[in-house]
Design a protein around this motif. Structure first.
Motif, short mmCIF file in Angstrom:
data_model
loop_
_atom_site.label_atom_id
_atom_site.label_comp_id
_atom_site.label_asym_id
_atom_site.label_seq_id
_atom_site.Cartn_x
_atom_site.Cartn_y
_atom_site.Cartn_z
N ASP A 149 0.46 -1.63 -0.19
CA ASP A 149 -0.27 -0.32 -0.32
C ASP A 149 0.63 1.25 0.24
OD1 ASP A 149 -2.15 -1.73 0.03
OD2 ASP A 149 -2.50 -1.40 2.13
N ALA A 150 2.25 0.93 0.06
CA ALA A 150 3.30 2.15 0.82
C ALA A 150 3.58 2.42 -0.68
CB ALA A 150 4.28 1.75 1.76
N GLY A 151 3.38 1.37 -1.72
CA GLY A 151 3.19 1.55 -3.02
C GLY A 151 4.93 1.20 -3.57
N ARG A 152 5.50 0.00 -2.83
CA ARG A 152 6.93 -0.54 -3.16
C ARG A 152 6.26 -1.58 -3.99
NH1 ARG A 152 10.57 1.85 -0.35
NH2 ARG A 152 10.36 3.31 0.86
N ARG A 153 6.82 -2.02 -4.85
CA ARG A 153 6.86 -2.72 -6.50
C ARG A 153 7.25 -3.78 -6.16
NH1 ARG A 153 2.77 -1.55 -7.52
NH2 ARG A 153 2.96 -2.82 -9.53
N THR A 154 8.44 -4.63 -5.67
CA THR A 154 9.48 -5.62 -5.77
C THR A 154 9.49 -5.96 -4.25
OG1 THR A 154 10.54 -4.79 -6.93
CG2 THR A 154 11.92 -6.58 -6.20
N VAL A 155 9.08 -6.27 -3.69
CA VAL A 155 8.35 -6.59 -1.60
C VAL A 155 9.40 -8.00 -1.92
CG1 VAL A 155 7.20 -6.88 0.37
CG2 VAL A 155 6.36 -5.16 -1.16
N ALA A 156 9.95 -8.38 -1.17
CA ALA A 156 10.57 -10.01 -0.61
C ALA A 156 10.28 -10.05 0.57
CB ALA A 156 12.25 -9.70 -0.60
N THR A 157 10.76 -11.27 0.91
CA THR A 157 10.06 -11.71 2.52
C THR A 157 12.03 -13.03 2.84
OG1 THR A 157 8.75 -12.47 4.41
CG2 THR A 157 9.30 -13.69 1.37
N ILE A 158 12.19 -12.57 3.85
CA ILE A 158 13.19 -13.29 4.59
C ILE A 158 12.31 -14.64 4.98
CG2 ILE A 158 15.28 -14.17 6.59
CD1 ILE A 158 15.66 -10.89 5.49
N ALA A 159 12.05 -15.52 5.49
CA ALA A 159 10.49 -16.59 5.59
C ALA A 159 11.77 -16.87 6.88
CB ALA A 159 10.46 -18.04 4.85
N GLY A 160 11.27 -17.34 7.54
CA GLY A 160 11.50 -18.26 8.58
C GLY A 160 11.41 -19.79 8.73
N PRO A 161 12.28 -20.76 9.46
CA PRO A 161 12.37 -22.54 9.16
C PRO A 161 10.55 -23.22 8.75
CG PRO A 161 13.21 -21.25 11.06
CD PRO A 161 12.62 -20.58 10.49
N GLN A 162 10.86 -23.91 7.52
CA GLN A 162 9.55 -23.84 6.90
C GLN A 162 9.10 -25.73 7.56
OE1 GLN A 162 7.81 -22.49 4.82
NE2 GLN A 162 8.70 -21.60 6.24
N ASP A 163 9.93 -25.53 9.12
CA ASP A 163 9.91 -26.89 9.18
C ASP A 163 8.77 -26.70 11.35
OD1 ASP A 163 11.69 -25.90 10.68
OD2 ASP A 163 13.19 -27.76 11.15
N MET A 164 9.01 -25.78 11.09
CA MET A 164 8.02 -25.25 12.48
C MET A 164 6.47 -23.90 11.63
SD MET A 164 10.78 -23.40 14.37
CE MET A 164 10.47 -22.89 15.51
N THR A 165 5.79 -24.33 12.02
CA THR A 165 4.22 -23.65 11.98
C THR A 165 4.68 -21.48 11.98
OG1 THR A 165 3.75 -23.85 14.15
CG2 THR A 165 2.85 -25.41 12.66
N ALA A 166 4.85 -21.51 12.94
CA ALA A 166 5.45 -19.89 12.94
C ALA A 166 5.99 -19.74 11.61
CB ALA A 166 6.35 -19.48 13.52
N GLY A 167 6.87 -20.56 10.65
CA GLY A 167 7.76 -20.18 9.83
C GLY A 167 7.34 -20.33 8.32
N VAL A 168 6.09 -21.21 8.18
CA VAL A 168 5.28 -21.94 7.38
C VAL A 168 3.94 -20.68 7.53
CG1 VAL A 168 3.66 -23.31 6.95
CG2 VAL A 168 5.28 -24.33 7.41
#
Length: 339
Positions: free
Chosen positions: A185-204
């Motif tokens: 909504d702030a106008g950012r066009r290339t929004v990335a993520t540093i995701a957490g561990p995918q063997d934990m539900t919080a990361g997923v």
């Protein structure tokens, strides 16, 4: 010179399962009288229990009374335990409730290797504590806790759903979606993520929330997803990889504050201004986020409340509540200077 006979370690249900050649879950079903067990298997387990003296020990424990102690089981390496404020805040929330109830908190750590699980499981099943609070559960080598004769409450939904478990979680998916949507909504066009561990539900769940927002905005790009372990160093390394892969990135949602701090370090080293060139949002609302330069926009999860609520659920179970109970706590977007 007289000899001293060392006391023998009490056999656990895992020992019985190994002796009978079955899984711990099957041995637990036999112990608890579940009907859907083959007669041959039931006989094997009962014979192993008799040979090891498991049933007699179990009966002795049942009449021994309460210990007055509750275990906080942290499934992380010791260095992570002391480096990540999340665990200290969970402990603070739990400890306050237990103190008011007249109970003692015992800290147990379980590194993510099978070899180190056995002593902890033996301790939990050895009559030393009345119940257990478990945080940091990973799915690749999960602790086998279903068979323990003590109540257990998880911090975070267990991997696989936890249909028969009591747990207290936070709205990870909704919090991540709101954070990512704020960047869009702030106008950012290339929004990335540093995701957490995918063997934990919080990361997923936090990755799912991010994806829900970028897909809705037509910005989905797999190259904008990098992974860390919730720690600061992993966030720094992940951001460096991200900048090499997508130099035009103009926003990052990090699935933990510690990874966001690492991201800020990498961006500063790369000469990227925050938030001018790249906006950053974290997740947790740890105290360190107020001291970064600039201060970190983040998703607040009520960590102390989570520890207190977990303890309340455990105390209810110790008081006779049998049905598993689950709670999901709200999160809140905290706006500061990085986004």
């Amino acid at each position: 010179m007289s000899s001293v006979e060392l006391p023998q370690l009490r056999p656990t249900l895992a020992d019985v399962a190994r002796a009978a050649g079955v899984s711990t879950a099957t041995a637990s079903r036999v112990l608890n009288g579940f009907p859907r067990v083959r007669p041959k298997t039931r006989k094997q387990v009962e014979s192993a229990m008799s040979a090891l003296g498991y049933a007699r020990q179990r009966a002795a424990r049942a009449t021994a009374g309460r210990t007055g102690s509750v275990a906080l089981v942290v499934c992380e390496e010791v260095l992570r335990l002391f480096a990540d404020p999340f665990f200290a805040r969970i402990s603070a929330g739990a400890g306050k409730e237990l103190t008011e109830a007249g109970l003692q908190l015992v800290l147990l750590t379980v590194p993510a290797t099978e070899n180190y699980q056995a002593p902890v499981l033996r301790y939990l099943d050895g009559g030393h504590v009345d119940g257990a609070l478990v945080v940091g559960m990973h799915g690749r080598r999960p602790l086998d806790l279903d068979w323990l004769g003590i109540p257990v409450v998880f911090g975070g939904r267990p991997v696989g759903g936890g249909g028969c478990s009591s747990y207290v979680d936070v709205d990870n998916r909704g919090g991540a979606q709101r954070a990512t949507q704020r960047l869009i909504d702030a106008g950012r066009r290339t929004v990335a993520t540093i995701a957490g561990p995918q063997d934990m539900t919080a990361g997923v769940d936090r990755l799912l929330g991010y994806r829900q927002a970028v897909v809705g905005a037509g910005q989905a790009d797999r190259g904008l997803v990098v992974f860390g372990d919730f720690g600061q160093a992993s966030g720094e390394h992940a951001t460096t990889r991200l900048l090499d892969r997508r130099p035009n990135v103009d926003a990052i949602f990090a699935a933990s504050d510690m990874m966001a701090v690492g991201a800020l370090r990498a961006l500063h080293r790369a000469g990227r201004r925050v938030p001018g060139d790249v906006a950053v949002i974290g997740f947790d609302d740890l105290p360190i986020g107020r001291r970064t330069d600039p201060p970190l926009t983040t998703v607040r999860q009520p960590i102390e409340e989570m520890g207190a609520r977990m303890t309340g659920e455990l105390l209810a179970m110790l008081g006779g509540s049998a049905a598993p109970r689950c709670a999901v706590l709200d999160t809140k977007l905290i706006l500061r200077a990085t986004a």
